[in-house]
Design a protein around this motif. Structure first.
Motif, short mmCIF file in Angstrom:
data_model
loop_
_atom_site.label_atom_id
_atom_site.label_comp_id
_atom_site.label_asym_id
_atom_site.label_seq_id
_atom_site.Cartn_x
_atom_site.Cartn_y
_atom_site.Cartn_z
N VAL B 17 0.83 -1.20 0.00
CA VAL B 17 0.00 0.00 0.00
C VAL B 17 0.86 1.24 0.00
CG1 VAL B 17 -1.77 1.23 1.28
CG2 VAL B 17 -1.79 -1.24 1.23
N LYS B 41 -3.05 0.88 -10.21
CA LYS B 41 -3.21 -0.56 -10.27
C LYS B 41 -2.87 -1.19 -8.92
CE LYS B 41 -3.60 -1.14 -14.90
NZ LYS B 41 -4.75 -1.42 -15.56
N SER B 43 -3.33 0.16 -6.07
CA SER B 43 -4.47 0.38 -5.19
C SER B 43 -5.60 -0.59 -5.52
CB SER B 43 -4.99 1.81 -5.34
OG SER B 43 -3.93 2.71 -5.34
N VAL B 44 -5.81 -0.81 -6.83
CA VAL B 44 -6.88 -1.74 -7.22
C VAL B 44 -6.62 -3.12 -6.64
CG1 VAL B 44 -7.91 -2.93 -9.17
CG2 VAL B 44 -7.51 -0.51 -9.31
N VAL B 47 -7.22 -3.22 -2.95
CA VAL B 47 -8.64 -3.27 -2.64
C VAL B 47 -9.18 -4.66 -2.86
CG1 VAL B 47 -10.87 -2.48 -3.49
CG2 VAL B 47 -9.09 -0.83 -3.06
N LYS B 48 -8.74 -5.26 -3.94
CA LYS B 48 -9.24 -6.60 -4.25
C LYS B 48 -8.87 -7.59 -3.18
CE LYS B 48 -10.45 -7.90 -8.81
NZ LYS B 48 -11.16 -6.73 -9.12
N ARG B 50 -8.07 -7.00 -0.20
CA ARG B 50 -8.75 -6.69 1.05
C ARG B 50 -10.18 -7.21 1.01
NH1 ARG B 50 -9.78 -0.69 2.14
NH2 ARG B 50 -11.16 -1.26 0.47
#
Lengths: 547, 381
Positions: B17, B41, B43-44, B47-48, B50
């Motif tokens: 992160v 990307k 961050s994407v 998020v995924k 997580r």
């Protein structure tokens, strides 16, 4: 240093990056202006961008066979809209380009929204300004100031716009601002802050002489926007209103339907490009020549359409022909409208008086002509107010100022209270108290001599005798004689040599006359390149409304 | 969910992160731009991961041009699963078929040979598997019947299940074929390893068995066993195992036969010994004979030498006598005549003896004796 080229390159790169295939261009309100000024629709269509949508329009259809190129300002609303869009993507792939620096948290928010991973690229392309001419940009902001200080959101927007110009031109400049103006100081400081914060971005190749950013305040020269202009671009803007290179001709009597809105862009219109800075008389001559050229071409085409080869040649040349005819009709219409307005509003005489007021020092003469003009019934309200404003600005502190009398005259004429009030507010804005430099009365010996000689010689052209204040300022700057006391440097360092690349920003708006000055300066001093910008581009109406 | 035409520029780990902004200071072309795709990307992906950790399911409400119809409450996936299982079994059987079926020759290496245990294991597993598959099919059928759906769907499901069953049957057939081959081979092996034919309790046999009867029985039982093998390999296998326990009659009979065989064997052994002794004697005599022959050969050689020598002597004497006679004839004729006749008679008697000895030994002599031929020539003279 060409701002239109920079923006055009950005847009081209955006479109190329997404590869082949049908594309849709998603923009917001401001970026639409930005893109439309540099690119014509036909040019963009050639690059396979077949659809232009606004990100905030709700009624868009699902088109999964299109790639979406999003060019947006990094505002909160845009990010919101984008989040909604990414949650339910209407297009197959998204290439997102922000016109300025975007914060990490917003990117994270976008990443969270991108559940279906439709985003291919996220980039920052610093095209956050409207490139009107190659050396002129604007931010199209109204109401920049509140009283004598910044409207906070406007300050942010101006800073962003200015930094994006610097990044697009790849300049990391030294900053000078106008001491007398608090607003310019604040803007200078915030720009410096951004430069320091994003020092990696501003890490450009160092030239021998660092570039210079000069921040000026409109209030120092309130006269220039009030004057009538006689060069093509400026005149069109003044009389008709040039908005993002578009003219709204719908109110012109007897206008044909396809000329209701006309695009005047120097990129695509050769005639316009040649005549941007020529005055009205010259334009007339040129238009006549253009017409003759066109007429010469026209019958020739229509004559020998007998054989197939002739027909083929005609069809091949027809687009050129059509284009030319379009251009000709456009310019003819515009110039015709201009001349109509000129005659209707007696702009010749008005302009004469204006110039006299702004340049000459003869009070009694001025007063007389002013009164005379005010008597005339054909004078429009706007012009009347304008003249009185000029008088007020010029002879504010004059001993025998007849300003109250003039005000009475105005009320007698039926000028609205609002407009009369404007005179007062204008005085507050640009009056002697406020001005850093003395606008009309020269201070040093050299300027005095100049004026004396000018008075003796007479002027070449009565209508264009006025030089905006910026001319003197820039002249001094180029010669390295700009006073530090009036225009201090922000930061410790200072330029030792004469500057070569100068970016000038006028808070409160620039005018086309000043753009003309800059253009001439660019041409006359080859080693120096100047780019002028303002929070907007003024004409009288806008200026007056502004106050 | 992934769009195949998208370019992936992601290189860092998903959980990073705190990925610092990687900003391109100057890109290859002339515009100043900053590429923050990597951060995006990252961050994407964060998020995924997580979301996955928390267990949030992504609502794929995307409207596609071709709407995908969801499978009806899991019938298709279950059926597909059963099919895949059967396919797995089939592949497994085919894969090990060679090893399974191989006769296990002594030449083959240990690695490819399958022990009996392994084969049994395969058999067991395959049977369990087939049972579960058929169970699953039955369950699916019940479910399909219970569910209220349109007639077409019912028909479709029934057909699907029938096809699956047929497939399963085919695979079972594979398995049973393999098994049959294996069992047959084992039965044959077992049969051959016995000294007497198998008996079934029904077939009665008198304890005094004649070879002929044995033969017939032997002929019968192989036929029976063959037919048994063909009909019901499993049951025969079990039966043949049972017949290991022999009835007492048979035991006795086997014993007697054993005894007889032993005695035969012994007699044979004795005969062989005798013949051996005789052969040894013959060889000895042969040796003596050869010796004697050699002796005689040497003797003959000696005699031959003597004869040759004697002949020479006699010739010489004759020559001398002849010379002397010629001399003495001038002196007296009686003395020489007498000496001449003496010499002649001497020579004749000598040759006579020689001839006697020659005739005596003529049986043993071959023709090529030059010495004696010389004597013969002398006699002619």
């Amino acid at each position: 240093m060409n701002v239109t080229l920079a923006v055009k390159q950005y847009v081209s790169k955006m479109i190329e990056n997404s590869g082949p295939g049908m594309k849709v261009l998603l923009m917001d309100k401001e970026t639409t202006s930005i893109v439309s000024v540099v690119y014509t629709q036909s040019e963009i269509l050639q690059k396979e961008v077949y659809l232009f949508e606004r990100i905030d329009s709700q009624s868009r259809d699902n088109m999964k066979h299109l790639k979406a190129i999003c060019f947006l300002r990094p505002t909160k609303e845009n990010v919101e809209h984008l989040i909604q869009e990414l949650r339910r993507p209407k297009y197959s792939v998204y290439f997102i380009y922000f016109s300025n620096v975007i914060s990490k948290s917003e990117i994270k928010a976008l990443a969270e929204a991108d559940e279906q991973e439709v985003v291919a690229e996220v980039q920052e392309f610093y095209g956050d300004f409207i490139a009107v001419n190659p050396h002129l940009f604007s931010l199209n902001l109204q109401g920049v100031a509140r009283g004598r200080s910044w409207e906070p959101s406007m300050l942010a927007r101006c800073t962003q716009g200015l930094t994006s110009v610097l990044l697009a031109l790849k300049k990391c400049p030294m900053i000078r601002y106008q001491l007398s103006s608090d607003m310019s100081k604040r803007l200078a400081e915030s720009v410096k802050q951004i430069i320091t914060k994003e020092y990696e971005l501003f890490d450009f190749r160092k030239t021998e002489v660092p570039p210079l950013l000069l921040i000026l305040d409109r209030s120092d020269d309130a006269i220039t926007p009030l004057l009538n202009q006689w060069t093509y671009q400026a005149m069109v803007h003044e009389l008709l209103g040039l908005n993002n290179n578009r003219i709204d001709l719908s109110r012109v009597p007897g206008i044909s339907k396809d000329l209701k809105e006309v695009v005047l862009s120097a990129e695509n219109d050769e005639f316009y490009a040649n005549n941007l800075y020529l005055n009205f008389g010259e334009i007339g001559t040129n238009i006549k020549n253009l017409m003759e050229d066109f007429q010469k071409k026209k019958p020739k085409e229509q004559q020998k359409l007998e054989s197939i080869t002739d027909m083929k040649a005609f069809v091949d040349n027809y687009p050129q022909f059509k284009k030319m005819s379009g251009t000709v009709s456009k310019h003819v219409t515009v110039v015709g409208e201009l001349s109509r307005l000129v005659s209707e509003r007696q702009l010749m005489e008005v302009s004469e008086v204006e110039q006299e007021l702004s340049c000459q020092n003869d009070h009694s003469n001025a007063q007389q002509s002013l009164r005379r003009l005010l008597q005339s019934p054909r004078l429009s309200e706007l012009d009347a107010v304008r003249l009185v404003m000029l008088y007020a600005l010029r002879y504010e502190r004059h001993s025998s100022s007849v300003l109250p009398g003039l005000m009475e005259e105005l009320s007698r004429r039926g000028v609205s209270e609002r407009h009369r009030g404007m005179v007062k507010s204008m005085l507050e804005y640009g009056g002697k108290r406020v001005r850093g430099s003395d606008l009309v009365t020269p201070t040093d010996a050299v300027a005095k001599t100049k004026q004396f000689f000018k008075g003796l010689k007479g002027v070449e052209n009565v209508y264009t005798q006025h030089q905006p204040l910026i001319h003197d300022t820039l002249d001094q700057l180029i010669k390295g004689r700009l006073k530090d006391s009036q225009f201090p440097y922000l930061g410790a360092s200072s330029l030792r040599d004469r500057p070569q690349d100068i970016v000038v920003f006028l808070i409160g708006g620039a005018t086309y006359e000043e753009a003309l000055t800059v253009y001439n300066l660019n041409r006359s001093t080859p080693g120096v390149r100047i780019v002028l910008g303002g929070s907007s581009i003024h004409n009288t109406r806008r200026n007056v409304m502004c106050w | 969910m992934e769009n195949p035409q998208r370019r992936r520029t992601m290189t860092s780990s998903p959980g990073d992160v705190s990925l610092c902004l990687q900003r391109a200071l100057r890109c290859s072309c002339t515009v100043m731009a900053v590429d923050i795709t990597l951060l995006f990307k990252a961050s994407v992906k964060t998020v995924k991961t997580r979301n996955k950790a928390i267990g949030i399911s992504v609502d794929s409400t995307k409207d596609e041009i071709f709407k995908r119809i969801r499978p009806k409450s899991g019938f298709s996936p279950k059926a597909k699963e059963v099919i895949s299982n059967i396919t797995k079994l089939k592949d497994f059987l085919l894969q090990h078929r060679k090893d399974y079926v191989s006769a296990g020759s002594l030449i083959s290496s240990d690695s490819t040979r399958m022990t009996e245990n392994e084969r049994d294991q395969i058999d067991q597993d395959a049977q369990i598997f087939m049972r579960t598959c058929s169970e699953a099919i039955r369950q699916l059928r019940n479910e399909a019947e219970k569910q209220v759906t349109s007639a077409q769907v019912k028909e479709h499901r029934g057909a699907v299940l029938d096809l699956i069953e047929m497939y399963l049957r085919g695979v079972c057939k594979l398995y049973s074929e393999q098994r049959a081959i294996r069992v047959k081979r084992m039965v044959d092996k077992k049969r051959l390893s016995r000294l007497a034919p198998e008996h079934r309790s029904k077939v009665e046999k008198p304890p005094a068995v004649e070879p002929k009867e044995e033969k017939t029985v032997r002929e019968e039982s192989p036929e029976k066993s063959m037919s048994e093998v063909l009909d019901n390999p499993v049951s025969l296998w079990e039966e043949s195992r049972v017949e290991d326990e022999l009835s007492p009659e048979e035991i006795q009979m086997f014993e007697q036969e054993n005894q007889r065989l032993v005695s035969e064997m012994n007699s044979l052994v004795d005969e062989v010994r005798q013949i051996e002794g005789k052969v040894v004697e013959i060889s000895r005599l042969q040796e003596i004979f050869a010796e004697k022959v050699l002796q005689q050969e040497t003797e003959i050689d000696g005699i031959h030498q003597l004869v040759v020598g004697a002949t020479e002597n006699v010739k010489e004497r004759q020559m001398r006598i002849y010379e002397r006679q010629s001399k003495t004839t001038r002196a007296s004729g009686y003395g020489s005549c007498s000496s001449w006749s003496c010499a002649l008679s001497l020579s004749f008697s000598w040759t006579g003896t020689t001839a006697n000895t020659t005739s005596q030994h003529g049986l043993y002599l071959t023709g090529n004796r030059p010495g004696l031929a010389h004597i013969g020539y002398l006699r002619e003279r």
